[in-house]
Design an enzyme around this catalytic site. Structure first.
Site, PDB file in Angstrom:
ATOM      1  N   SER A 117       0.841  -1.196   0.000  1.00 32.02           N
ATOM      2  CA  SER A 117       0.000   0.000   0.000  1.00 32.02           C
ATOM      3  C   SER A 117       0.873   1.242   0.000  1.00 32.02           C
ATOM      4  O   SER A 117       2.001   1.227   0.529  1.00 32.02           O
ATOM      5  CB  SER A 117      -0.849  -0.016   1.273  1.00 32.02           C
ATOM      6  OG  SER A 117      -1.409   1.244   1.520  1.00 32.02           O
ATOM      7  N   TYR A 141      -1.303  -0.164  10.472  1.00 33.12           N
ATOM      8  CA  TYR A 141      -1.641  -0.774   9.183  1.00 33.12           C
ATOM      9  C   TYR A 141      -0.466  -0.617   8.205  1.00 33.12           C
ATOM     10  O   TYR A 141      -0.003  -1.602   7.601  1.00 33.12           O
ATOM     11  CB  TYR A 141      -2.904  -0.136   8.599  1.00 33.12           C
ATOM     12  CG  TYR A 141      -3.135  -0.505   7.150  1.00 33.12           C
ATOM     13  CD1 TYR A 141      -3.532  -1.800   6.812  1.00 33.12           C
ATOM     14  CD2 TYR A 141      -2.918   0.410   6.118  1.00 33.12           C
ATOM     15  CE1 TYR A 141      -3.720  -2.158   5.481  1.00 33.12           C
ATOM     16  CE2 TYR A 141      -3.107   0.057   4.791  1.00 33.12           C
ATOM     17  CZ  TYR A 141      -3.503  -1.228   4.484  1.00 33.12           C
ATOM     18  OH  TYR A 141      -3.670  -1.591   3.169  1.00 33.12           O
ATOM     19  N   LYS A 145       2.196  -3.472   6.420  1.00 33.11           N
ATOM     20  CA  LYS A 145       2.463  -3.623   4.982  1.00 33.11           C
ATOM     21  C   LYS A 145       3.966  -3.547   4.704  1.00 33.11           C
ATOM     22  O   LYS A 145       4.497  -4.293   3.875  1.00 33.11           O
ATOM     23  CB  LYS A 145       1.705  -2.555   4.185  1.00 33.11           C
ATOM     24  CG  LYS A 145       0.200  -2.786   4.166  1.00 33.11           C
ATOM     25  CD  LYS A 145      -0.140  -4.057   3.394  1.00 33.11           C
ATOM     26  CE  LYS A 145      -1.582  -4.458   3.504  1.00 33.11           C
ATOM     27  NZ  LYS A 145      -1.882  -5.716   2.825  1.00 33.11           N
TER      28      LYS A 145
HETATM   29  N1  LIG Z   1      -8.850  -0.821  -0.865  1.00 31.59           N
HETATM   30  C1  LIG Z   1      -7.779  -0.041  -0.944  1.00 31.59           C
HETATM   31  O1  LIG Z   1      -7.897   1.165  -1.237  1.00 31.59           O
HETATM   32  C2  LIG Z   1      -6.390  -0.613  -0.700  1.00 31.59           C
HETATM   33  C3  LIG Z   1      -5.268   0.239  -0.852  1.00 31.59           C
HETATM   34  C4  LIG Z   1      -4.008  -0.290  -0.630  1.00 31.59           C
HETATM   35  C5  LIG Z   1      -3.851  -1.640  -0.325  1.00 31.59           C
HETATM   36  N2  LIG Z   1      -4.951  -2.425  -0.163  1.00 31.59           N
HETATM   37  C6  LIG Z   1      -4.743  -3.838   0.175  1.00 31.59           C
HETATM   38  O2  LIG Z   1      -5.419  -4.637  -0.772  1.00 31.59           O
HETATM   39  C7  LIG Z   1      -5.851  -5.848  -0.177  1.00 31.59           C
HETATM   40  C8  LIG Z   1      -7.317  -6.083  -0.471  1.00 31.59           C
HETATM   41  O3  LIG Z   1      -8.068  -4.999   0.043  1.00 31.59           O
HETATM   42  P1  LIG Z   1      -9.635  -4.839  -0.222  1.00 31.59           P
HETATM   43  O4  LIG Z   1      -9.891  -3.380  -0.347  1.00 31.59           O
HETATM   44  O5  LIG Z   1     -10.068  -5.735  -1.297  1.00 31.59           O
HETATM   45  O6  LIG Z   1     -10.187  -5.316   1.203  1.00 31.59           O
HETATM   46  P2  LIG Z   1     -11.365  -6.359   1.531  1.00 31.59           P
HETATM   47  O7  LIG Z   1     -11.574  -6.260   3.022  1.00 31.59           O
HETATM   48  O8  LIG Z   1     -12.530  -6.147   0.641  1.00 31.59           O
HETATM   49  O9  LIG Z   1     -10.684  -7.743   1.163  1.00 31.59           O
HETATM   50  C9  LIG Z   1      -9.846  -8.475   2.024  1.00 31.59           C
HETATM   51  C10 LIG Z   1     -10.230  -9.939   1.883  1.00 31.59           C
HETATM   52  O10 LIG Z   1      -9.350 -10.736   2.658  1.00 31.59           O
HETATM   53  C11 LIG Z   1     -10.109 -11.640   3.462  1.00 31.59           C
HETATM   54  N3  LIG Z   1      -9.287 -11.878   4.654  1.00 31.59           N
HETATM   55  C12 LIG Z   1      -8.904 -10.972   5.597  1.00 31.59           C
HETATM   56  N4  LIG Z   1      -8.099 -11.551   6.500  1.00 31.59           N
HETATM   57  C13 LIG Z   1      -7.939 -12.852   6.115  1.00 31.59           C
HETATM   58  C14 LIG Z   1      -7.196 -13.953   6.612  1.00 31.59           C
HETATM   59  N5  LIG Z   1      -6.428 -13.847   7.706  1.00 31.59           N
HETATM   60  N6  LIG Z   1      -7.271 -15.133   5.951  1.00 31.59           N
HETATM   61  C15 LIG Z   1      -8.026 -15.289   4.840  1.00 31.59           C
HETATM   62  N7  LIG Z   1      -8.758 -14.252   4.314  1.00 31.59           N
HETATM   63  C16 LIG Z   1      -8.704 -13.060   4.946  1.00 31.59           C
HETATM   64  C17 LIG Z   1     -11.424 -10.947   3.726  1.00 31.59           C
HETATM   65  O11 LIG Z   1     -12.492 -11.830   4.020  1.00 31.59           O
HETATM   66  C18 LIG Z   1     -11.648 -10.229   2.387  1.00 31.59           C
HETATM   67  O12 LIG Z   1     -12.321 -11.045   1.452  1.00 31.59           O
HETATM   68  C19 LIG Z   1      -5.508  -5.730   1.306  1.00 31.59           C
HETATM   69  O13 LIG Z   1      -4.279  -6.403   1.514  1.00 31.59           O
HETATM   70  C20 LIG Z   1      -5.347  -4.250   1.512  1.00 31.59           C
HETATM   71  O14 LIG Z   1      -4.493  -3.952   2.583  1.00 31.59           O
HETATM   72  C21 LIG Z   1      -6.224  -1.944  -0.347  1.00 31.59           C
END
Ligand SMILES: NC(=O)c1ccc[n+]([C@@H]2O[C@H](COP(=O)([O-])OP(=O)(O)OC[C@H]3O[C@@H](n4cnc5c(N)ncnc54)[C@H](O)[C@@H]3O)[C@@H](O)[C@H]2O)c1
Length: 326
Positions: A117, A141, A145
């Site tokens: 991120s 957080y 990362k």
């Molecule tokens: N959304 C953003 O703007 C953004 C920006 C930067 C990075 N990210 C990263 O992208 C990734 C996905 O984010 P997102 O927005 O789709 O979030 P989200 O919460 O929609 O998706 C995360 C998924 O991981 C699953 N999960 C969480 N912990 C788990 C575990 N221990 N074991 C198995 N499954 C697990 C959840 O059920 C969910 O389906 C994350 O790693 C997040 O940190 C997101």
């Protein structure tokens, strides 16, 4: 190749699954459904319900499905919550990754893509953030990362696992309304929520050193982001022992005020924002340099901010039908 996509029932993961399968790759989703939605996983893609903390279950999924690469998106992602629950965030995001890497290396899976991120940079004091900009995360957080990147890189060096850490900037939009982000954690859904409540959208501070005084961010369409994963997966596949760290953004800044004006125009609302004091810890400007990914992977974002708002709005109206202005 068969890719295990952890977090594939989540917002971004579901888009990655879709992009991978459209590109002809096999996908298997591994997700504990803590924030994910099983219906996001398309027909024909196996869903293994389990936590990344459960090494035996991961190992079985890798073996059962003949996995040859992993895209690891599963994580907790709320900055504010991570301040209150640091141990939970370190456990899910760092220990969950360590356990997963143990299973991946034991099974000799050759490629690993990690969701990082822009939060790793903290408050960067530069016009364009390159991958060489110092990482000084401002929240647990962001720390998880950055620690995750170290873990992934060190494992790659020690074992020959090909790795990539992808630093996403502000992700928005949807490929289809049913794949839209259901959370209200960033600017676009926060503005949608206010408009739907017939309340003015909020600007946190208009006295930043930016042209209109509001914060500037780099927004990336989730469809472009998902395609960047396909390009990354292919690059790792063709270069064993590779180690990549890449920003994924558009290299263009949009201010909060500009964003609210566009959202008002696209949604048909015409509600001027109110300005409230700055939130602590909000940097004035965070915009990616997208040069490295263009050079390394010949990848460039195709969708603009209007596409992101319009597709996110379709998803919002699907869940909040009363919000639509006809
Ligand atoms: N959304 C953003 O703007 C953004 C920006 C930067 C990075 N990210 C990263 O992208 C990734 C996905 O984010 P997102 O927005 O789709 O979030 P989200 O919460 O929609 O998706 C995360 C998924 O991981 C699953 N999960 C969480 N912990 C788990 C575990 N221990 N074991 C198995 N499954 C697990 C959840 O059920 C969910 O389906 C994350 O790693 C997040 O940190 C997101």
């Amino acid at each position: 190749m068969t890719w295990l996509i952890t977090g594939g029932a989540g917002y971004i993961g579901a888009h990655v699954v879709r992009a991978m399968t459209e590109a002809g790759e096999q996908a298997v989703v591994y997700d504990d459904l803590s924030t994910g939605i099983a219906d996001r996983v398309p027909d024909g893609v196996p869903l293994v319900v389990g936590s990344t903390l459960d090494g035996e279950r991961v190992a079985r999924a890798l073996a059962d499905h003949g996995v040859t690469g992993v895209v690891h998106l599963a994580a907790k992602k709320q900055v504010g919550e991570s301040v209150d629950l640091p141990l939970h965030y370190y456990r899910e995001n760092v220990e969950g990754l360590r356990v997963l890497l143990e299973a991946v290396t034991a099974a000799d899976v050759p490629s690993f893509v990690f969701s990082s991120s822009a939060a790793v940079y903290g408050m960067p004091d530069v016009d364009l953030v390159t991958e060489e900009t110092p990482c000084v995360p401002m929240s647990p957080y962001g720390e998880t990362k950055l620690a995750g990147e170290w873990l992934v890189r060190a494992t790659g060096r020690a074992t020959g696992l090909s790795t990539a850490s992808l630093r996403y900037f502000n992700v928005a939009g949807a490929a289809a309304p049913e794949l839209a982000d259901t959370g209200v954690f960033n600017l676009i859904p926060m503005v949608f929520e206010k408009l739907t409540e017939n309340a003015p959208p909020r600007i946190f501070g208009d006295d930043y050193p930016t042209p209109d005084g509001t914060c500037i961010r780099d927004y990336i369409h989730v469809v472009d982001l998902a395609e960047a994963h396909v390009a990354t997966a292919r690059a790792l596949q063709s270069s064993p022992g590779h180690s990549l760290t890449l920003n994924i953004g558009r290299g263009e800044g949009v201010s909060v005020r500009e964003m609210i004006d566009m959202i008002n125009a696209i949604t048909g609302y015409d509600r001027p924002p109110t300005v409230t004091p700055r939130r602590p810890g909000d940097p004035a400007r965070v915009v990616a340099s997208a040069d490295r990914i263009a050079t390394e992977l010949d990848w460039k974002a195709k969708h603009d901010v209007q596409d992101m708002i319009a597709s996110a709005w379709e998803g919002w109206v699907r869940v909040h039908p009363g919000a639509a202005r006809s």
